[in-house]
Structure formats: C-alpha cells, structure tokens
Design an enzyme around this catalytic site. Structure first.
Site: not given
Ligand code: IVH
Length: 688
Positions: A31, A80, A110, A112, A114, A133, A221, A308, A402, A405, A420, A426
C-alpha cells in the site's frame, strides 16, 4: 514532454495495480508503494494539469462535489425483469420459451445482486459516463461517484469495442456496511436499515470523497456493444472479464430447467455465506439471437426472469415497546418480542426506528407482528396480523416526554428522530456520553466497562466526562463490576480490588496522552464521527481554532456540511460544554495537534490487531526503509500508541533502529557505530 510521458506511465501503472488489487485480488506492491506512486502522479498533475488523462486514478479518491446531478438519457432503455417467488411460475416461464423456440437453447443463471442498477459508458476504452437507472429512460449522471469504486475500470485493457455499455449493480458488501453503520452510530446518527439503502444513499452523495471511503463494489451483468465478439450472454461476460471487470464466479450455464432449480436451491441455502446481499436468482436465455427473437413485452424481457427469495419471516407477539434514550438524546423505540426462530437465530427484540414507523404499522399493544431478517441485518417488524388483534387493545403511543427524565421531547425539522434536550442531566445521556468518551476509538480507557460507568454515575462519583479525571483510589476501590459471559449473561459480580483499581487509574492517566483527534471525537459532538474528527483536526489544528470558526468558514471545507457546521456551533454555544473542555484541558488532555505531525490521518479503519513484542514505554525509535506490513506513518503511530517515541535521526539517545527494506546505509552504519539495537518490524510487533 518528459512530464507528459511520466504522467501517462504512472496512470497506466496505477490503473494496473488497482485492477490487481480489486479485481484479481493479487497485489504485487505494498500500500505504501502504491501511495507513493499516487502522490507522485498527483503532484505532476498539479504542475501540468493539461497532461492529466481522463482515466487518471487520482479521481478514485474523490473530492469533487456535485451540486446537482445531470440527467442523461439511456441510449437503450434500462428495463427491469419480471419476477416471481414460486417455482411453478419459473416452470411456466420455461414452458413459454419452449413453445416459441424450436431449437436447442440453454439458460444462464446468475445471482440477483441487491443494490442499484448503473449503466457505464466507455468510449475508446475510457469510462465517460455512469448513469443510474432513474425511470429507465433517463437517469442521474453519477460519474464522479462511480469512479471511486476500485473494481470499475477507468480504462479498459485488451481488445475492447470502441463504444461499449456495461450495466450492472452497485452494491455495498457487508463489511463496508457494518463499518459505515458503526461510524454512523459513533457520530450519533441513524444507521442505514440495509446494504441496499446504504448503497443507494451513498451514490446520491454530493461529495465523492465520502463515497470513496464507503467501500462500494460493482457486479456487471449486461454487456452492450455493436460488433461484439460474442454470440451469447455468458461469453459476453467472459469478454468483460478480459477488459478488466470483476465478473462473478457464480454464473452457470444450465441445459434445462432442472439444472436451474439446482442452482436456485443451492443459493437459497448458501446465500448467507456470501459477503454481500442477493435477493434472488436471475435466469436468462443465453443466446443473443434467441433473446432477440423472444423480444420484450411492454416492460420486461421475455427471455429472462428473476426468481426472488422469500424474505424469511416469522410471526410473534409484541410484549412491550421500550423507548431507549441514546447518548445524543435520540429516542429509539425497541420492540420486545416473544422469542421466535428466524433464519437460524432467536429473535427477541426488533428496532422500530422512529415514531413514523410505529404510526405506519398502526402498531397496538400485544399485536402479533411479522418480523423479517435478511443477511446479517437487524430484524425488522414488517407488518401486523390484524386478524389476531384483541378488540380493546390500545395503540402504541410515542411519548411526548422523556421516559427517563420527563423533559418534553423535541423533533427537529426534517429529522425522523425525537430528542430529549436535557443533555446534561438526563441519566442515560450522561452514561451514554461517558461510555462513548472511554470507548476504544475515543479515549480508550479499556479497563472501564459499561457497568462500572453506570455504578459510578449512580453513586454520584461522576456526572460528566471531565469527572473521570477526578476519580480517586477510594472512589473506585470496592466498586462492583459485573462480568458478562460469551452469551451476554451476567456470570458473576466482582468488586474492584487493589490491582484492578490501580489498573483503572493507570489507564485513565494514560488516556491523557491520546491525540487531539481522539479527544475531539470523544467529546461526543453530534455528527462528529472518527473520520470527521480527523478532518476537523486537519483543517483547524486546535479546539480554540475550531471554536472560533464561524458557520461560513466551516462550510467552506467541502467535507463539512451545514448540519455538521450547525452541530459544532451549537456545541460551543453551550457554556456547560466550554466548562467541560476547560476542565479536561486542566487535566492535561490534548486540545491541539501541535506536537503531532501527520499520524492521525493514517489508518482509515482502525489500528491493526498487533501487540509489541517488548515494552516500548519511554523508548526512542528511529524507523527507516519500507515495511511490509505497515506504511512508515502507520509504524510511527503504532510506536506512539504503545508508549514509544519517534525520532528522525539516529543519535545516542536512540534505543532502537527499526529497519525496513531499502534502508539507507548511512543510518545503519551510524546505528552500528553507536551500538544501537537494529531490529526488523517482526521483532517489534506481533499479531495479537
Ligand atoms: S439483468 C433486461 N441480472 O434486478 C435485463 N439484473 O428487477 C436487465 N439485478 O434492474 C437486468 N442482479 O438492477 C440482471 N444478475 C442480474 C441482476 C439484475 C440484480 C437487478 C437490476 C434490475 C433488477 C430487475
């Protein structure tokens, strides 16, 4: 001419190293070496902006801010997929294909992913536009944000078409998601509900530097180009891999629908082992000619379907709703449930987030509720079974005062949470602020536990963060500490004896050495997470400068937004906070970075899991050369963290010379002459 060549060379080198790192997972430089090349390119580009290439890797770190995203029309609309939750409909889909196609065909299955769909446009191999999209016809241009994603090539390699569109899903892997939500909680902000929301919220950010930090990823995809050297979908993705995209390993060709179900069944069981979320399987006819022949309906292709996964859900009784008060005063409603099994774990509690969600659900006391859980995510109440609601049950009411308190709650415009405002009196807010103050990323007073804090507050020994430094031996000795076992049950209680009391006092004392950015983070100012704290220190260097900065000055830095600026101003406007700072200062905490050079900006995540092999306390180190496990600055930070001191040149007062690769011969010679210990990085630190 020389600069131009050098810029081109560095750009190519860095793009190749980025691909090796993010796409091939096979980096060949450290790095540190990478950062050095990047720095060199940055400097050259600053001097000769006219030679900067459009695929320059310097854009990956972000920094550009966008006021408003341009709208761009998709050359080919982004339609879609039809989707289904049951096997029968997948068989019907196959039936329709069989009917229209009179030759052999195969499917590709393949995952799907999310996340959210994005369309990438390349001209002559250079990424020119990245468009969301949107409504499918046109979307937002988010190119600057997309360029920060390491696995997306800025310049293609190999034999690519001159005009190319690659579409895919931008996702947030679980690891990035967890880190982001931890940061949000640290900063007293609402976490994201799931990785998809987090990915979509991130791509909408107007500051690409922040996008870069959040660790998004991309899963291609679809490949679209005229004259593509592939006649089917599967081969087109293989080509994409050759051009430098990170394509999925989990793509299979299936000769028939039974094979498709094998794939579906495998992933419905094994998706929990992926390090990102998927919500189903996509089934596509492989051959491009057949795809064209099958065509699309008004909305979706006839040649593909999404199966799904049903979100796993369970129905259980709501026992009670408690309203927790967090360290910033935010009220979080939490549902206690009759324990129920869900996706392999027992769910007892679910967050209800805020008042709006309770209202939307129309939640009543003792309702039977549906809980869902996806991936690693916190269970969520998604609905109420109204049929089993008792007639006389009362709606769950969000409190006006609250619950601890009794102060009237407030709700800031545009925010979902109630607060609060009784910050300093508190009890859960007092305890929460102290717990935050001592936490690992803040003052790191690790021998303190939540329970000890609670007891000390209850006994009136501490009432704010500054009181910690007033604690005496007698305040602590004899206090009970509760030991929690690995199942989060109280296993035993011990009272603090001499040794633990001394350890605690010592770690309080040690915390005074923490750097200013830790202290600033520890103060618990709203919206200041660890990273924000580092940035503020970079800009302002001391608490006094930060306090003096006006709103305009604060927001002039691109990473400081209006909400953060307001939180800072509000914090310093409260005289109680000033009194706490003054008192912390009197105990010797660091409120400026004058004695610190650069160390704070180094570890983007957290300190690595290492321990020194011997005690570094009070010892002076000189480091030289290039190290394998850490950058030089990281090495220095670690040495300080464990109590050592850094010096730049070898002298009589040097205790150790830590030798890396390519160390200068002069330093070694001098150390040898003076009889100073020369050690390697492995002789200094070992993995915990
Ligand atoms: S193909 C015309 N493949 O799911 C076909 N989509 O409901 C275009 N998605 O908008 C899509 N993983 O954002 C395809 N392996 C995959 C996918 C995938 C996720 C998303 C995509 C699309 C939505 C369709």
């Amino acid at each position: 001419m020389e600069a131009k060549e050098k810029i081109k060379f560095l750009t190519e080198q860095l793009n190749e190293h980025t691909r090796r790192y993010y796409v091939d997972s096979n980096s060949i430089i450290s790095d540190y070496q990478f950062d050095m090349l990047m720095k060199e390119l940055e400097e050259l580009e600053k001097q000769y902006p006219e030679y900067r290439l459009p695929e320059s890797p310097t854009q990956r770190v972000g920094g550009e801010t966008t006021e408003k995203f341009n709208q761009i029309k998709h050359e080919i609309p982004m339609i879609s997929l039809g989707n289904t939750y049951n096997e029968e409909e997948v068989r019907e889909f196959d039936g329709r294909i069989k009917k229209s196609v009179h030759e052999n065909y195969e499917y590709v299955c393949e995952l799907k992913y999310d996340g959210l769909a994005i369309s990438l446009l390349y001209e002559d191999g250079v990424l020119m536009h990245a468009i969301t999209r949107g409504d499918g016809i046109s979307g937002d241009e988010v190119t600057a944000n997309i360029k920060t994603i390491g696995s997306i090539p800025l310049k293609l390699i190999g034999d690519y078409p001159s005009k190319l569109c690659v579409r895919g899903e931008v996702i947030m892997p679980h690891k990035s998601f967890q880190r982001l939500n931890e940061d949000k909680l640290d900063a007293g902000e609402q976490p994201f509900a799931n990785p998809r929301n987090a990915a979509s919220g991130t791509l909408k950010l107007q500051n690409s530097g922040e996008v870069a930090r959040r660790g998004l990823d991309f899963k291609p995809y679809t490949v679209i180009a005229g004259n593509l050297a592939a006649t089917n979908h599967y081969d087109s993705l293989k080509l994409a891999a050759k051009w430098g995209f990170k394509t999925s390993n989990y793509i299979v060709k299936c000769p028939d629908i039974d094979e498709v179900f094998n794939f579906i069944n495998y992933w419905s069981e094994n998706r929990k082992n992926l390090d990102f979320d998927i919500d189903g399987i996509v089934i596509k006819v492989n051959d491009f000619d057949l795809q064209e022949q099958l065509g699309t309906t008004v909305k979706v292709p006839r040649w593909a379907i999404a199966y799904k996964f049903k979100a796993e859900s369970a129905c259980t009784e709501l026992l009670s709703v408690v309203f927790q008060v967090g360290r910033t005063g935010a009220i979080t409603p939490v549902a206690n449930l009759t324990p129920v099994q869900l996706a392999g774990t027992t769910v007892r509690r679910a967050s209800l987030h805020n008042a709006d969600i309770i209202k939307e659900l129309d939640l009543h006391e003792h309702d039977f509720v549906y809980v869902e859980k996806g991936g690693d995510i916190i269970p969520k109440i998604t609905g109420v079974n109204f049929d089993s609601r008792k007639k006389d049950s009362n709606p769950v009411i969000f409190p006006t005062y609250c619950p601890v308190c009794g102060t009237k709650l407030i709700r800031n415009e545009g925010e979902a949470a109630h607060y609060c405002p009784n910050e300093n009196n508190c009890i859960p807010q007092i305890k929460g602020k102290i717990e935050h103050f001592i936490s690992r990323k803040a003052m790191d007073i690790d021998s303190f536990g939540e329970e000890t804090v609670s007891l000390l507050v209850d006994k009136g020994k501490i009432a704010n963060i500054a009181d910690i430094y007033k604690l005496t031996y007698n305040d602590i000795y004899g206090i009970e500490k509760i030991i929690i076992d690995e199942n989060n049950n109280v296993s035993r209680k011990i009272s603090l004896k001499e040794k633990s009391t001394e350890t605690l006092l010592k770690s309080i004392e040690n915390s005074k050495k923490r750097q200013f950015y830790h202290v600033l983070f520890a103060l618990g100012i709203r919206h200041i997470g660890e990273t924000t704290s580092k940035k503020l220190v970079k800009y302002y260097h001391s608490i006094d400068n930060l306090r003096k900065a006006g709103f305009e000055d604060l927001v002039s830095h691109e990473e400081i937004g209006e909400i953060l600026a307001k939180a800072i101003i509000d914090y310093f406007a409260d005289s109680k906070n000033i009194a706490i700072i003054d008192s912390l200062r009197s105990y010797g905490l660091k409120f400026d970075d004058s004695k610190i050079t650069e160390q704070y900006s180094l570890f983007t995540e957290e300190l690595p899991n290492v321990n020194p092999i011997f005690s570094l306390d009070g010892k002076t180190f000189v480091i030289s050369g290039v190290f394998e496990k850490f950058s030089r600055e990281e090495m220095k930070e670690l040495i300080e963290k464990f109590g050592g001191k850094n010096a730049t040149s070898v002298s009589k007062s040097t205790d150790y010379l830590v030798a890396g690769n390519n160390m200068g011969p002069a330093k070694r010679q001098k150390a040898e002459e003076l009889g100073i210990n020369i050690i390697s990085e492995d002789e200094l630190f070992e993995k915990k």
